[in-house]
Design an enzyme around this catalytic site. Structure first.
Site, PDB file in Angstrom:
ATOM      1  N   LYS A 224       9.585   2.514   9.582  1.00  0.00           N
ATOM      2  CA  LYS A 224       9.723   3.907  10.016  1.00  0.00           C
ATOM      3  C   LYS A 224       9.877   4.011  11.538  1.00  0.00           C
ATOM      4  O   LYS A 224      10.787   4.676  12.033  1.00  0.00           O
ATOM      5  CB  LYS A 224       8.501   4.734   9.580  1.00  0.00           C
ATOM      6  CG  LYS A 224       8.230   4.712   8.069  1.00  0.00           C
ATOM      7  CD  LYS A 224       7.012   5.562   7.699  1.00  0.00           C
ATOM      8  CE  LYS A 224       5.707   5.108   8.318  1.00  0.00           C
ATOM      9  NZ  LYS A 224       5.255   3.755   7.871  1.00  0.00           N
TER      10      LYS A 224
ATOM     11  N   ARG B  77       0.925  12.269   5.293  1.00  0.00           N
ATOM     12  CA  ARG B  77       0.416  11.110   4.569  1.00  0.00           C
ATOM     13  C   ARG B  77      -0.424  11.516   3.368  1.00  0.00           C
ATOM     14  O   ARG B  77      -0.908  10.639   2.646  1.00  0.00           O
ATOM     15  CB  ARG B  77      -0.465  10.267   5.508  1.00  0.00           C
ATOM     16  CG  ARG B  77       0.248   9.088   6.155  1.00  0.00           C
ATOM     17  CD  ARG B  77      -0.745   8.426   7.107  1.00  0.00           C
ATOM     18  NE  ARG B  77      -0.522   7.031   7.347  1.00  0.00           N
ATOM     19  CZ  ARG B  77       0.177   6.546   8.382  1.00  0.00           C
ATOM     20  NH1 ARG B  77       0.790   7.348   9.217  1.00  0.00           N
ATOM     21  NH2 ARG B  77       0.259   5.247   8.549  1.00  0.00           N
TER      22      ARG B  77
ATOM     23  N   ARG C  96       4.106  -8.066  13.729  1.00  0.00           N
ATOM     24  CA  ARG C  96       4.538  -6.939  14.580  1.00  0.00           C
ATOM     25  C   ARG C  96       3.922  -7.045  15.975  1.00  0.00           C
ATOM     26  O   ARG C  96       2.753  -7.378  16.123  1.00  0.00           O
ATOM     27  CB  ARG C  96       4.110  -5.613  13.938  1.00  0.00           C
ATOM     28  CG  ARG C  96       4.414  -4.420  14.850  1.00  0.00           C
ATOM     29  CD  ARG C  96       4.449  -3.109  14.132  1.00  0.00           C
ATOM     30  NE  ARG C  96       3.185  -2.711  13.546  1.00  0.00           N
ATOM     31  CZ  ARG C  96       3.033  -1.595  12.803  1.00  0.00           C
ATOM     32  NH1 ARG C  96       4.072  -0.817  12.540  1.00  0.00           N
ATOM     33  NH2 ARG C  96       1.861  -1.309  12.307  1.00  0.00           N
TER      34      ARG C  96
HETATM   35  P1  ADP Z   1       1.948   2.360  10.521  1.00  0.00           P
HETATM   36  O1  ADP Z   1       3.115   2.574  11.466  1.00  0.00           O
HETATM   37  O2  ADP Z   1       1.585   0.936  10.422  1.00  0.00           O
HETATM   38  O3  ADP Z   1       2.153   3.009   9.199  1.00  0.00           O
HETATM   39  P2  ADP Z   1       0.621   4.389  12.079  1.00  0.00           P
HETATM   40  O4  ADP Z   1       0.811   4.025  13.500  1.00  0.00           O
HETATM   41  O5  ADP Z   1       1.505   5.439  11.502  1.00  0.00           O
HETATM   42  O6  ADP Z   1       0.698   3.055  11.200  1.00  0.00           O
HETATM   43  O7  ADP Z   1      -0.873   4.842  11.816  1.00  0.00           O
HETATM   44  C1  ADP Z   1      -1.957   4.072  12.294  1.00  0.00           C
HETATM   45  C2  ADP Z   1      -3.252   4.727  11.842  1.00  0.00           C
HETATM   46  O8  ADP Z   1      -3.363   6.045  12.412  1.00  0.00           O
HETATM   47  C3  ADP Z   1      -3.391   4.959  10.335  1.00  0.00           C
HETATM   48  O9  ADP Z   1      -3.876   3.806   9.649  1.00  0.00           O
HETATM   49  C4  ADP Z   1      -4.389   6.123  10.299  1.00  0.00           C
HETATM   50  O10 ADP Z   1      -5.701   5.695  10.548  1.00  0.00           O
HETATM   51  C5  ADP Z   1      -3.941   6.958  11.489  1.00  0.00           C
HETATM   52  N1  ADP Z   1      -2.924   7.965  11.120  1.00  0.00           N
HETATM   53  C6  ADP Z   1      -1.640   8.036  11.561  1.00  0.00           C
HETATM   54  N2  ADP Z   1      -0.996   9.079  11.011  1.00  0.00           N
HETATM   55  C7  ADP Z   1      -1.888   9.685  10.184  1.00  0.00           C
HETATM   56  C8  ADP Z   1      -1.817  10.798   9.303  1.00  0.00           C
HETATM   57  N3  ADP Z   1      -0.682  11.524   9.155  1.00  0.00           N
HETATM   58  N4  ADP Z   1      -2.930  11.131   8.594  1.00  0.00           N
HETATM   59  C9  ADP Z   1      -4.070  10.432   8.739  1.00  0.00           C
HETATM   60  N5  ADP Z   1      -4.194   9.363   9.525  1.00  0.00           N
HETATM   61  C10 ADP Z   1      -3.122   8.980  10.254  1.00  0.00           C
HETATM   62  P1  ADP Z   2       6.263   1.291  10.296  1.00  0.00           P
HETATM   63  O1  ADP Z   2       6.488   2.210  11.463  1.00  0.00           O
HETATM   64  O2  ADP Z   2       6.857   1.813   9.028  1.00  0.00           O
HETATM   65  O3  ADP Z   2       4.835   0.869  10.139  1.00  0.00           O
HETATM   66  P2  ADP Z   2       7.695  -0.657  11.931  1.00  0.00           P
HETATM   67  O4  ADP Z   2       8.982   0.033  12.253  1.00  0.00           O
HETATM   68  O5  ADP Z   2       6.673  -0.749  12.999  1.00  0.00           O
HETATM   69  O6  ADP Z   2       7.066  -0.052  10.581  1.00  0.00           O
HETATM   70  O7  ADP Z   2       8.065  -2.126  11.408  1.00  0.00           O
HETATM   71  C1  ADP Z   2       7.032  -3.056  11.071  1.00  0.00           C
HETATM   72  C2  ADP Z   2       7.442  -4.453  11.548  1.00  0.00           C
HETATM   73  O8  ADP Z   2       8.547  -4.908  10.754  1.00  0.00           O
HETATM   74  C3  ADP Z   2       7.899  -4.509  12.987  1.00  0.00           C
HETATM   75  O9  ADP Z   2       7.461  -5.737  13.513  1.00  0.00           O
HETATM   76  C4  ADP Z   2       9.424  -4.459  12.907  1.00  0.00           C
HETATM   77  O10 ADP Z   2      10.036  -5.177  13.963  1.00  0.00           O
HETATM   78  C5  ADP Z   2       9.704  -5.145  11.585  1.00  0.00           C
HETATM   79  N1  ADP Z   2      10.839  -4.569  10.831  1.00  0.00           N
HETATM   80  C6  ADP Z   2      11.215  -3.268  10.759  1.00  0.00           C
HETATM   81  N2  ADP Z   2      12.289  -3.112   9.960  1.00  0.00           N
HETATM   82  C7  ADP Z   2      12.592  -4.356   9.484  1.00  0.00           C
HETATM   83  C8  ADP Z   2      13.612  -4.854   8.590  1.00  0.00           C
HETATM   84  N3  ADP Z   2      14.514  -4.038   8.027  1.00  0.00           N
HETATM   85  N4  ADP Z   2      13.609  -6.176   8.330  1.00  0.00           N
HETATM   86  C9  ADP Z   2      12.680  -6.995   8.906  1.00  0.00           C
HETATM   87  N5  ADP Z   2      11.714  -6.592   9.744  1.00  0.00           N
HETATM   88  C10 ADP Z   2      11.655  -5.276  10.044  1.00  0.00           C
END
Ligand code: ADP
Ligand code: ADP
Ligand code: ZN
Length: 215
Positions: free
Chosen positions: A13, A88, A127
């Protein structure tokens, strides 16, 4: 373009949002980034959120709903926005709907990225995130050109505290229980585009762009 990027932790994302920001010149609203900023700054929001985040749990709905409600009213969101990591829960989705309706606006599209659990764990353990601009990298799949620092801003790359395997597993089960129901929610609303997030970063990007045109 008023868009939600939906998908489990590690689905891509943030990576895709950063590209869409440049393409459409609209802001990315990433609740995770906002919360990490608050933790870093030591604000009361940060103090409230930190324990939940470290445990891989969700921050309470009313806290994140308040953040997003205010953010959506800022001037830079008037031309559109990309929500990344929000909503979420069904309660958050209902609150978003009510907020947008109150502003006389509605979502254009919800893009859901599907990725296998084991690939998610691999992505999240590798990551790395820029301290300066928040751009994400992956040690194997998307390394910075310099090898060390952020290509975009030269910032230092770090590993998030919650990107440890035990916390990752917890976050994935929280996703399955609390967030996955939103796929059916937005399908029913006629807004959902479900895409294969297992493909390479540029291929996923192209699929998103064509889904947005089709919408
Ligand atoms: P990821 O990109 O790995 O999905 P985020 O950076 O979006 O993780 O979120 C990291 C943490 O921040 C989550 O595990 C949660 O604790 C909190 N968080 C982020 N967005 C939300 C949301 N919309 N509702 C509740 N908690 C959230
Ligand atoms: P999210 O915001 O959904 O938690 P991220 O965009 O941070 O996910 O991506 C999680 C990890 O996977 C990062 O280290 C990113 O560089 C890698 N990544 C993202 N998209 C891809 C893909 N299509 N194939 C392989 N690795 C990816
Ligand atoms: Zn950077």
């Amino acid at each position: 373009m008023k868009l939600i990027l939906l998908g489990p932790p590690g689905a891509g994302k943030g990576t895709q949002a950063k590209m869409l920001v440049e393409r459409f010149a609209i802001p990315q609203i990433a609740t995770g980034d906002i919360l990490r900023g608050a933790v870093q700054a030591g604000t009361s929001l940060g103090l409230q959120a930190k324990g939940f985040m470290d445990a891989g749990a969700l921050v309470p709905d009313e806290v994140v709903i308040g953040i997003v409600r205010e953010r959506l009213q800022e001037g830079d969101c008037q031309g559109g926005f990309i929500l990344d990591g929000f909503p979420r829960t069904v309660a958050q989705a209902d609150a978003l709907q009510a907020t947008l309706a109150g502003l006389g606006r509605q979502l254009d599209r919800v893009v859901s990225l599907t990725v296998d659990a084991e690939a998610l764990v691999q992505r999240l353990t590798g990551r790395r995130t820029c301290r300066g601009c928040g751009r994400g990298y992956h040690v194997t799949f998307d390394p910075p050109r310099s090898g060390e620092s952020c290509d975009a801003c030269g910032g230092e790359l770090y590993q998030r505290d919650d990107d440890q395997e035990a916390t990752i597993r917890r976050r994935l089960s929280v996703y399955a229980a609390q967030t996955e129901p939103l796929i059916a929610y937005y399908r029913q609303a006629g807004l959902l585009a479900e895409l294969d997030g297992m493909q390479s970063i540029p291929v996923v990007q192209e699929q998103i762009l064509s889904a947005l045109q089709a919408g």
